[in-house]
Design a protein around this motif. Structure first.
Motif, PDB file in Angstrom:
ATOM      1  N   ILE A 264       0.870  -1.179   0.000  1.00  0.00           N
ATOM      2  CA  ILE A 264       0.000   0.000   0.000  1.00  0.00           C
ATOM      3  C   ILE A 264       0.907   1.229   0.000  1.00  0.00           C
ATOM      4  O   ILE A 264       1.726   1.404   0.909  1.00  0.00           O
ATOM      5  CB  ILE A 264      -0.916   0.030   1.235  1.00  0.00           C
ATOM      6  CG1 ILE A 264      -1.656  -1.306   1.402  1.00  0.00           C
ATOM      7  CG2 ILE A 264      -1.885   1.194   1.138  1.00  0.00           C
ATOM      8  CD1 ILE A 264      -2.594  -1.656   0.281  1.00  0.00           C
ATOM      9  N   VAL A 265       0.768   2.064  -1.007  1.00  0.00           N
ATOM     10  CA  VAL A 265       1.633   3.224  -1.157  1.00  0.00           C
ATOM     11  C   VAL A 265       0.790   4.495  -1.234  1.00  0.00           C
ATOM     12  O   VAL A 265      -0.103   4.599  -2.084  1.00  0.00           O
ATOM     13  CB  VAL A 265       2.507   3.119  -2.425  1.00  0.00           C
ATOM     14  CG1 VAL A 265       3.443   4.326  -2.534  1.00  0.00           C
ATOM     15  CG2 VAL A 265       3.303   1.818  -2.432  1.00  0.00           C
ATOM     16  N   GLY A 266       1.061   5.435  -0.341  1.00  0.00           N
ATOM     17  CA  GLY A 266       0.403   6.738  -0.407  1.00  0.00           C
ATOM     18  C   GLY A 266       1.236   7.720  -1.200  1.00  0.00           C
ATOM     19  O   GLY A 266       2.472   7.658  -1.176  1.00  0.00           O
ATOM     20  N   THR A 267       0.576   8.631  -1.900  1.00  0.00           N
ATOM     21  CA  THR A 267       1.318   9.587  -2.714  1.00  0.00           C
ATOM     22  C   THR A 267       0.557  10.896  -2.827  1.00  0.00           C
ATOM     23  O   THR A 267      -0.676  10.925  -2.741  1.00  0.00           O
ATOM     24  CB  THR A 267       1.593   9.013  -4.114  1.00  0.00           C
ATOM     25  OG1 THR A 267       2.492   9.867  -4.813  1.00  0.00           O
ATOM     26  CG2 THR A 267       0.308   8.890  -4.913  1.00  0.00           C
ATOM     27  N   THR A 268       1.294  11.975  -2.988  1.00  0.00           N
ATOM     28  CA  THR A 268       0.708  13.297  -3.185  1.00  0.00           C
ATOM     29  C   THR A 268       1.488  14.030  -4.267  1.00  0.00           C
ATOM     30  O   THR A 268       2.711  14.164  -4.165  1.00  0.00           O
ATOM     31  CB  THR A 268       0.757  14.130  -1.893  1.00  0.00           C
ATOM     32  OG1 THR A 268       0.007  13.469  -0.874  1.00  0.00           O
ATOM     33  CG2 THR A 268       0.171  15.512  -2.105  1.00  0.00           C
ATOM     34  N   MET A 269       0.784  14.468  -5.304  1.00  0.00           N
ATOM     35  CA  MET A 269       1.396  15.262  -6.365  1.00  0.00           C
ATOM     36  C   MET A 269       2.600  14.533  -6.984  1.00  0.00           C
ATOM     37  O   MET A 269       2.557  13.339  -7.203  1.00  0.00           O
ATOM     38  CB  MET A 269       1.810  16.628  -5.828  1.00  0.00           C
ATOM     39  CG  MET A 269       0.670  17.481  -5.316  1.00  0.00           C
ATOM     40  SD  MET A 269      -0.286  18.224  -6.629  1.00  0.00           S
ATOM     41  CE  MET A 269       0.862  19.427  -7.250  1.00  0.00           C
ATOM     42  N   GLY A 270       3.664  15.294  -7.283  1.00  0.00           N
ATOM     43  CA  GLY A 270       4.854  14.738  -7.897  1.00  0.00           C
ATOM     44  C   GLY A 270       5.925  15.802  -7.952  1.00  0.00           C
ATOM     45  O   GLY A 270       5.683  16.975  -7.642  1.00  0.00           O
ATOM     46  N   GLY A 271       7.125  15.423  -8.345  1.00  0.00           N
ATOM     47  CA  GLY A 271       8.244  16.348  -8.378  1.00  0.00           C
ATOM     48  C   GLY A 271       8.348  17.103  -9.693  1.00  0.00           C
ATOM     49  O   GLY A 271       7.727  16.742 -10.690  1.00  0.00           O
ATOM     50  N   LYS A 272       9.170  18.137  -9.694  1.00  0.00           N
ATOM     51  CA  LYS A 272       9.372  18.928 -10.905  1.00  0.00           C
ATOM     52  C   LYS A 272       9.943  18.072 -12.031  1.00  0.00           C
ATOM     53  O   LYS A 272       9.548  18.216 -13.197  1.00  0.00           O
ATOM     54  CB  LYS A 272      10.302  20.105 -10.601  1.00  0.00           C
ATOM     55  CG  LYS A 272      10.600  20.987 -11.797  1.00  0.00           C
ATOM     56  CD  LYS A 272      11.615  22.062 -11.453  1.00  0.00           C
ATOM     57  CE  LYS A 272      12.024  22.858 -12.682  1.00  0.00           C
ATOM     58  NZ  LYS A 272      13.064  23.870 -12.376  1.00  0.00           N
ATOM     59  N   ASP A 273      10.865  17.165 -11.700  1.00  0.00           N
ATOM     60  CA  ASP A 273      11.450  16.313 -12.728  1.00  0.00           C
ATOM     61  C   ASP A 273      10.398  15.406 -13.349  1.00  0.00           C
ATOM     62  O   ASP A 273      10.423  15.143 -14.564  1.00  0.00           O
ATOM     63  CB  ASP A 273      12.611  15.494 -12.151  1.00  0.00           C
ATOM     64  CG  ASP A 273      12.202  14.656 -10.945  1.00  0.00           C
ATOM     65  OD1 ASP A 273      11.161  14.949 -10.323  1.00  0.00           O
ATOM     66  OD2 ASP A 273      12.944  13.703 -10.609  1.00  0.00           O
ATOM     67  N   GLU A 274       9.447  14.938 -12.536  1.00  0.00           N
ATOM     68  CA  GLU A 274       8.370  14.103 -13.079  1.00  0.00           C
ATOM     69  C   GLU A 274       7.433  14.920 -13.966  1.00  0.00           C
ATOM     70  O   GLU A 274       6.933  14.422 -14.983  1.00  0.00           O
ATOM     71  CB  GLU A 274       7.605  13.450 -11.933  1.00  0.00           C
ATOM     72  CG  GLU A 274       8.409  12.378 -11.211  1.00  0.00           C
ATOM     73  CD  GLU A 274       7.800  11.954  -9.888  1.00  0.00           C
ATOM     74  OE1 GLU A 274       7.711  10.739  -9.643  1.00  0.00           O
ATOM     75  OE2 GLU A 274       7.418  12.839  -9.095  1.00  0.00           O
ATOM     76  N   LEU A 275       7.199  16.182 -13.603  1.00  0.00           N
ATOM     77  CA  LEU A 275       6.374  17.045 -14.448  1.00  0.00           C
ATOM     78  C   LEU A 275       7.075  17.292 -15.789  1.00  0.00           C
ATOM     79  O   LEU A 275       6.426  17.291 -16.844  1.00  0.00           O
ATOM     80  CB  LEU A 275       6.075  18.366 -13.748  1.00  0.00           C
ATOM     81  CG  LEU A 275       5.228  19.375 -14.540  1.00  0.00           C
ATOM     82  CD1 LEU A 275       3.916  18.765 -15.010  1.00  0.00           C
ATOM     83  CD2 LEU A 275       4.964  20.625 -13.700  1.00  0.00           C
ATOM     84  N   GLU A 276       8.386  17.477 -15.757  1.00  0.00           N
ATOM     85  CA  GLU A 276       9.142  17.629 -17.006  1.00  0.00           C
ATOM     86  C   GLU A 276       8.996  16.384 -17.875  1.00  0.00           C
ATOM     87  O   GLU A 276       8.779  16.483 -19.099  1.00  0.00           O
ATOM     88  CB  GLU A 276      10.614  17.893 -16.702  1.00  0.00           C
ATOM     89  CG  GLU A 276      10.896  19.255 -16.098  1.00  0.00           C
ATOM     90  CD  GLU A 276      12.344  19.437 -15.695  1.00  0.00           C
ATOM     91  OE1 GLU A 276      12.861  20.558 -15.837  1.00  0.00           O
ATOM     92  OE2 GLU A 276      12.951  18.449 -15.236  1.00  0.00           O
ATOM     93  N   ASP A 277       9.077  15.206 -17.249  1.00  0.00           N
ATOM     94  CA  ASP A 277       8.929  13.953 -17.993  1.00  0.00           C
ATOM     95  C   ASP A 277       7.515  13.816 -18.551  1.00  0.00           C
ATOM     96  O   ASP A 277       7.320  13.352 -19.684  1.00  0.00           O
ATOM     97  CB  ASP A 277       9.250  12.756 -17.102  1.00  0.00           C
ATOM     98  CG  ASP A 277      10.724  12.674 -16.728  1.00  0.00           C
ATOM     99  OD1 ASP A 277      11.542  13.327 -17.409  1.00  0.00           O
ATOM    100  OD2 ASP A 277      11.038  11.975 -15.750  1.00  0.00           O
ATOM    101  N   LEU A 278       6.527  14.195 -17.766  1.00  0.00           N
ATOM    102  CA  LEU A 278       5.135  14.111 -18.206  1.00  0.00           C
ATOM    103  C   LEU A 278       4.894  15.030 -19.407  1.00  0.00           C
ATOM    104  O   LEU A 278       4.254  14.634 -20.394  1.00  0.00           O
ATOM    105  CB  LEU A 278       4.200  14.494 -17.057  1.00  0.00           C
ATOM    106  CG  LEU A 278       2.718  14.673 -17.385  1.00  0.00           C
ATOM    107  CD1 LEU A 278       2.127  13.393 -17.964  1.00  0.00           C
ATOM    108  CD2 LEU A 278       1.950  15.107 -16.144  1.00  0.00           C
ATOM    109  N   LEU A 279       5.388  16.261 -19.339  1.00  0.00           N
ATOM    110  CA  LEU A 279       5.239  17.193 -20.455  1.00  0.00           C
ATOM    111  C   LEU A 279       5.887  16.625 -21.721  1.00  0.00           C
ATOM    112  O   LEU A 279       5.317  16.687 -22.819  1.00  0.00           O
ATOM    113  CB  LEU A 279       5.865  18.541 -20.094  1.00  0.00           C
ATOM    114  CG  LEU A 279       5.112  19.381 -19.055  1.00  0.00           C
ATOM    115  CD1 LEU A 279       6.015  20.490 -18.514  1.00  0.00           C
ATOM    116  CD2 LEU A 279       3.848  19.980 -19.650  1.00  0.00           C
ATOM    117  N   SER A 280       7.078  16.057 -21.556  1.00  0.00           N
ATOM    118  CA  SER A 280       7.778  15.475 -22.698  1.00  0.00           C
ATOM    119  C   SER A 280       7.031  14.277 -23.256  1.00  0.00           C
ATOM    120  O   SER A 280       6.912  14.105 -24.484  1.00  0.00           O
ATOM    121  CB  SER A 280       9.195  15.073 -22.272  1.00  0.00           C
ATOM    122  OG  SER A 280       9.887  14.465 -23.338  1.00  0.00           O
TER     123      SER A 280
END
Length: 320
Positions: A264-280
């Motif tokens: 079971i893994v809890g998570t909130t939002m994401g990091g700037k590097d992940e946002l860069e990857d998502l945009l790409s």
């Protein structure tokens, strides 16, 4: 400048605290950048803010909105990463991380200012409206799938609550990445739409699935928790980022969790590097956020009402 803001906190009738009107423009700060907002998208976080979750009376009035895309002071088209203080850039060294609207004024306005570190280039392939959908719901889904669930192409994933922002993003991103996606929704039309977006199948909440899955993307909470746990293969992973139906399920399913060695893994939002990857990823693969409706900022109340009533599939975007 014109803005949509929280003027009062009301836990039972949150929209009663929403006001539309003039607010002061943001003041220049060293190490921060002011962005002319072109588009901003709604999140459930905005409704929770009106209920006083993460937002105290002492911080009112507070301009709402976490996500935005716009044009910076140098004329560059940009997207904002809305987690402030995650890296220490632009804030004091001991200041805890917060999301826009918890400590700093948000994006439902003509202008917003954020630490310069939080400003990313907007890919030319994405419109302002599309880019504005990514930094919260889509980033959360990206992190849930590819960082926390650790799934690979060919793995199977159950997405609970098709139609919500994070769930819809998880269906689209998962299908684009070669995952075998199953989805649930109480609404027949939303189930059909989930299949159109790439899900192999869509089912009513609690319905028996054709097979157990490697991971579950959970944002609904109490209403679907038991089904989520029971849907996992031994050793599978349940990633949770929200609980729109409440935080206290009738059955925690603890025996199943330890016996089958589930994670079971809890998570909130994401990091700037992940946002860069998502945009790409979106730019390279032609992935586009699912937008339910686009409204001008002065009709923000309609968007809030739509989200509060659950009468949407995808994101509500406000344009300036």
């Amino acid at each position: 400048m014109f803005a949509a803001y929280a003027a009062r906190i009301d836990r039972d009738q949150p929209l009663s605290g929403l006001e539309l009107g003039e607010r002061p423009e943001p003041e220049a700060r060293s190490g921060w950048t002011t962005v002319n907002v072109k588009a901003a998208s709604l999140n459930h976080h905005d409704l929770w803010s009106l209920r006083g979750v993460g937002l105290g009376e002492e911080s009112l009035p507070m301009i709402l909105g976490c996500d935005a895309a716009g044009v910076d002071e140098d004329g560059n088209e940009v997207v904002l990463h809305s987690v402030i203080g995650q890296s220490g850039h632009g804030v004091g060294p001991k200041e805890p991380r917060t999301i826009l609207t918890e400590r700093y004024q948000g994006t439902f306005a003509e202008k917003v200012t954020v630490p310069s570190w939080n400003v990313l280039p907007k890919p030319k392939e994405l419109s302002f409206e599309e880019a504005a959908c990514l930094p919260t719901a889509w980033l959360t889904a990206y992190r849930m799938l590819f960082t926390n669930a650790g799934v690979r192409p060919g793995d199977s994933v159950l997405v609970q609550g098709a139609g919500g922002g994070v769930a819809t993003a998880a269906i689209v991103l998962g299908a684009a990445a070669g995952l075998r996606v199953l989805a649930t929704s109480r609404d027949e039309a939303k189930r059909a739409r989930a299949v159109e977006l790439g899900a192999e199948g869509a089912y009513e909440p609690g319905e028996r699935l054709p097979r157990r899955v490697d991971a579950v993307i959970e944002t609904v909470g109490a209403a679907t928790w038991s089904h989520s746990v029971k849907s996992l293969k031994p050793g599978g992973t349940l990633v949770i980022s929200g609980a729109t139906s409440g935080p206290n399920p009738k059955a925690a399913e603890l025996n199943r969790i330890f016996f089958l060695e589930l994670k079971i893994v809890g998570t909130t939002m994401g990091g700037k590097d992940e946002l860069e990857d998502l945009l790409s990823f979106c730019a390279a693969r032609g992935v586009r956020p699912v937008i339910d409706s686009v409204l001008p900022l002065d009709r923000a109340r309609e968007g809030f009402e739509k989200m509060a009533g659950g009468d949407l599939f995808g994101k509500v975007v406000l344009t300036v």
